[in-house]
Design a protein around this motif. Structure first.
Motif, mmCIF file in Angstrom:
data_model
loop_
_atom_site.group_PDB
_atom_site.id
_atom_site.type_symbol
_atom_site.label_atom_id
_atom_site.label_comp_id
_atom_site.label_asym_id
_atom_site.label_seq_id
_atom_site.Cartn_x
_atom_site.Cartn_y
_atom_site.Cartn_z
ATOM 1 N N LEU A 85 0.643 -1.024 0.191
ATOM 2 C CA LEU A 85 -0.188 -0.326 0.097
ATOM 3 C C LEU A 85 0.762 1.081 0.710
ATOM 4 C CD1 LEU A 85 -2.879 1.933 -0.041
ATOM 5 C CD2 LEU A 85 -2.655 1.143 2.714
ATOM 6 N N GLU A 86 0.424 2.067 -0.878
ATOM 7 C CA GLU A 86 1.334 3.130 -1.034
ATOM 8 C C GLU A 86 1.183 4.013 0.272
ATOM 9 O OE1 GLU A 86 1.500 7.544 -3.507
ATOM 10 O OE2 GLU A 86 -0.932 6.262 -2.991
ATOM 11 N N ASN A 87 2.468 4.838 0.693
ATOM 12 C CA ASN A 87 2.836 5.633 2.414
ATOM 13 C C ASN A 87 2.048 4.110 3.311
ATOM 14 O OD1 ASN A 87 3.766 7.766 1.208
ATOM 15 N ND2 ASN A 87 1.461 8.092 0.651
ATOM 16 N N GLY A 88 2.315 3.104 3.255
ATOM 17 C CA GLY A 88 1.828 1.993 4.108
ATOM 18 C C GLY A 88 2.203 2.678 5.276
ATOM 19 N N ALA A 89 2.873 2.908 6.050
ATOM 20 C CA ALA A 89 3.125 2.611 7.234
ATOM 21 C C ALA A 89 2.298 4.040 8.308
ATOM 22 C CB ALA A 89 4.877 3.304 7.685
ATOM 23 N N LYS A 90 2.305 4.645 6.830
ATOM 24 C CA LYS A 90 1.267 6.273 7.613
ATOM 25 C C LYS A 90 -0.014 5.440 7.719
ATOM 26 C CE LYS A 90 1.613 10.175 6.088
ATOM 27 N NZ LYS A 90 1.911 11.335 4.609
ATOM 28 N N MET A 91 -0.716 4.886 6.643
ATOM 29 C CA MET A 91 -1.871 4.456 6.531
ATOM 30 C C MET A 91 -2.267 3.246 7.195
ATOM 31 S SD MET A 91 -3.060 6.302 4.770
ATOM 32 C CE MET A 91 -4.726 5.402 3.991
ATOM 33 N N ALA A 119 5.410 5.510 -16.209
ATOM 34 C CA ALA A 119 5.863 5.108 -15.763
ATOM 35 C C ALA A 119 5.927 4.730 -14.224
ATOM 36 C CB ALA A 119 7.756 5.333 -16.149
ATOM 37 N N THR A 120 5.217 5.246 -13.259
ATOM 38 C CA THR A 120 5.463 5.291 -12.070
ATOM 39 C C THR A 120 3.616 4.906 -11.622
ATOM 40 O OG1 THR A 120 5.515 7.689 -11.853
ATOM 41 C CG2 THR A 120 7.605 6.149 -11.128
ATOM 42 N N GLU A 121 2.472 4.841 -12.669
ATOM 43 C CA GLU A 121 1.288 5.383 -12.140
ATOM 44 C C GLU A 121 0.528 3.913 -13.146
ATOM 45 O OE1 GLU A 121 -2.421 7.724 -11.564
ATOM 46 O OE2 GLU A 121 -0.175 8.568 -10.480
ATOM 47 N N ALA A 122 -0.257 3.007 -12.446
ATOM 48 C CA ALA A 122 -1.342 2.609 -13.772
ATOM 49 C C ALA A 122 -2.863 2.596 -13.638
ATOM 50 C CB ALA A 122 -1.058 0.788 -13.548
ATOM 51 N N ASP A 123 -3.634 2.542 -14.357
ATOM 52 C CA ASP A 123 -4.743 2.440 -13.689
ATOM 53 C C ASP A 123 -5.399 0.567 -13.801
ATOM 54 O OD1 ASP A 123 -5.863 5.334 -13.550
ATOM 55 O OD2 ASP A 123 -6.410 5.226 -15.805
ATOM 56 N N VAL A 124 -6.118 0.391 -12.670
ATOM 57 C CA VAL A 124 -5.948 -0.762 -12.597
ATOM 58 C C VAL A 124 -7.993 -0.849 -13.025
ATOM 59 C CG1 VAL A 124 -5.910 -2.622 -10.619
ATOM 60 C CG2 VAL A 124 -4.125 -0.922 -10.974
ATOM 61 N N THR A 125 -8.122 -1.933 -13.381
ATOM 62 C CA THR A 125 -9.795 -2.186 -12.942
ATOM 63 C C THR A 125 -9.819 -3.985 -12.313
ATOM 64 O OG1 THR A 125 -9.959 -1.061 -15.255
ATOM 65 C CG2 THR A 125 -12.074 -2.914 -14.202
ATOM 66 N N TYR A 126 -10.777 -3.494 -11.559
ATOM 67 C CA TYR A 126 -11.169 -5.392 -10.518
ATOM 68 C C TYR A 126 -12.489 -5.417 -10.485
ATOM 69 C CZ TYR A 126 -11.065 -1.948 -6.348
ATOM 70 O OH TYR A 126 -11.075 -1.043 -6.059
ATOM 71 N N ALA A 127 -12.678 -6.649 -9.519
ATOM 72 C CA ALA A 127 -13.952 -6.950 -9.049
ATOM 73 C C ALA A 127 -13.694 -7.323 -7.590
ATOM 74 C CB ALA A 127 -14.377 -8.352 -9.837
ATOM 75 N N LEU A 128 -13.896 -7.073 -7.027
ATOM 76 C CA LEU A 128 -14.559 -7.278 -5.998
ATOM 77 C C LEU A 128 -15.194 -8.139 -4.884
ATOM 78 C CD1 LEU A 128 -12.953 -6.159 -2.932
ATOM 79 C CD2 LEU A 128 -14.862 -4.140 -3.176
ATOM 80 N N ASN A 145 4.208 2.932 -8.292
ATOM 81 C CA ASN A 145 5.223 2.760 -8.023
ATOM 82 C C ASN A 145 6.087 3.582 -6.747
ATOM 83 O OD1 ASN A 145 7.971 1.763 -8.573
ATOM 84 N ND2 ASN A 145 7.978 0.998 -10.301
ATOM 85 N N GLU A 146 6.363 2.851 -5.926
ATOM 86 C CA GLU A 146 6.943 3.445 -4.717
ATOM 87 C C GLU A 146 8.180 2.467 -4.355
ATOM 88 O OE1 GLU A 146 4.269 5.390 -0.928
ATOM 89 O OE2 GLU A 146 5.044 3.638 -0.596
#
Length: 173
Positions: A85-91, A119-128, A145-146
């Protein structure tokens, strides 16, 4: 079933907030609103490969899918979820609440499509999925990308939390 998926993030909403000072929106965001706002280059502007995709798109896509599914896997530890998770520790507070909820322990994600917007971001389509049944079939979010790792973006998690109807998310969102 979609209502159940939305309700599963309600406990996380208590621990998530808007540190941008915004927070006055009356309508909760829609998961599909998380698409990148970056403009596509015109035909006359031929971008370099690394401007629109990572150096190895196949490997990056594989990592996005693996990390996205790991983040939503009920069997994965809180510590391990922090790493994807981006900024995982903060979250951590949001993750603790999300992972500790009974419904959160029954959620998973199945990534359908990854489209790199840079190069550092992507759109993601997913099923929850909730208990193996599709609750949100075409949810959208972003991966970032972090530190050379593709992670679920904070704005994706926060959009899901806000979708639960909580008007005042906590720190980190």
């Amino acid at each position: 079933m979609a209502a159940a998926a939305v309700l599963l993030v309600a406990p996380a909403a208590v621990a998530c907030g808007d540190d941008s000072g915004g927070g006055g929106d009356s309508d909760p965001p829609k998961p599909s609103a998380e698409k990148s706002t970056q403009e596509a280059p015109s035909d006359s502007e031929a971008p370099s490969d690394d401007a629109t995709a990572p150096a190895d798109p196949a490997a990056a896509e594989k990592q996005v899918k693996e990390n996205w599914e790991k983040f939503f896997d009920p069997a994965v530890s809180l510590k391990e979820k922090e790493t994807v998770l981006e900024n995982g520790a903060k979250m951590r507070g949001v993750l603790k609440s999300f992972s500790g909820d009974e419904r959160g322990k029954q959620v998973s994600a199945d990534v359908g499509k990854v489209e790199f917007t840079s190069a550092t971001e992507a759109d993601v389509t997913y099923a929850l999925m909730l208990k193996g049944a599709t609750a949100l079939p075409t949810a959208s979010g972003t991966a970032v990308n972090e530190d050379d790792t593709w992670k679920v973006s904070v704005k994706t998690l926060c959009a899901l939390v806000k979708l639960s109807g909580n008007e005042s998310p906590g720190p980190g969102c």
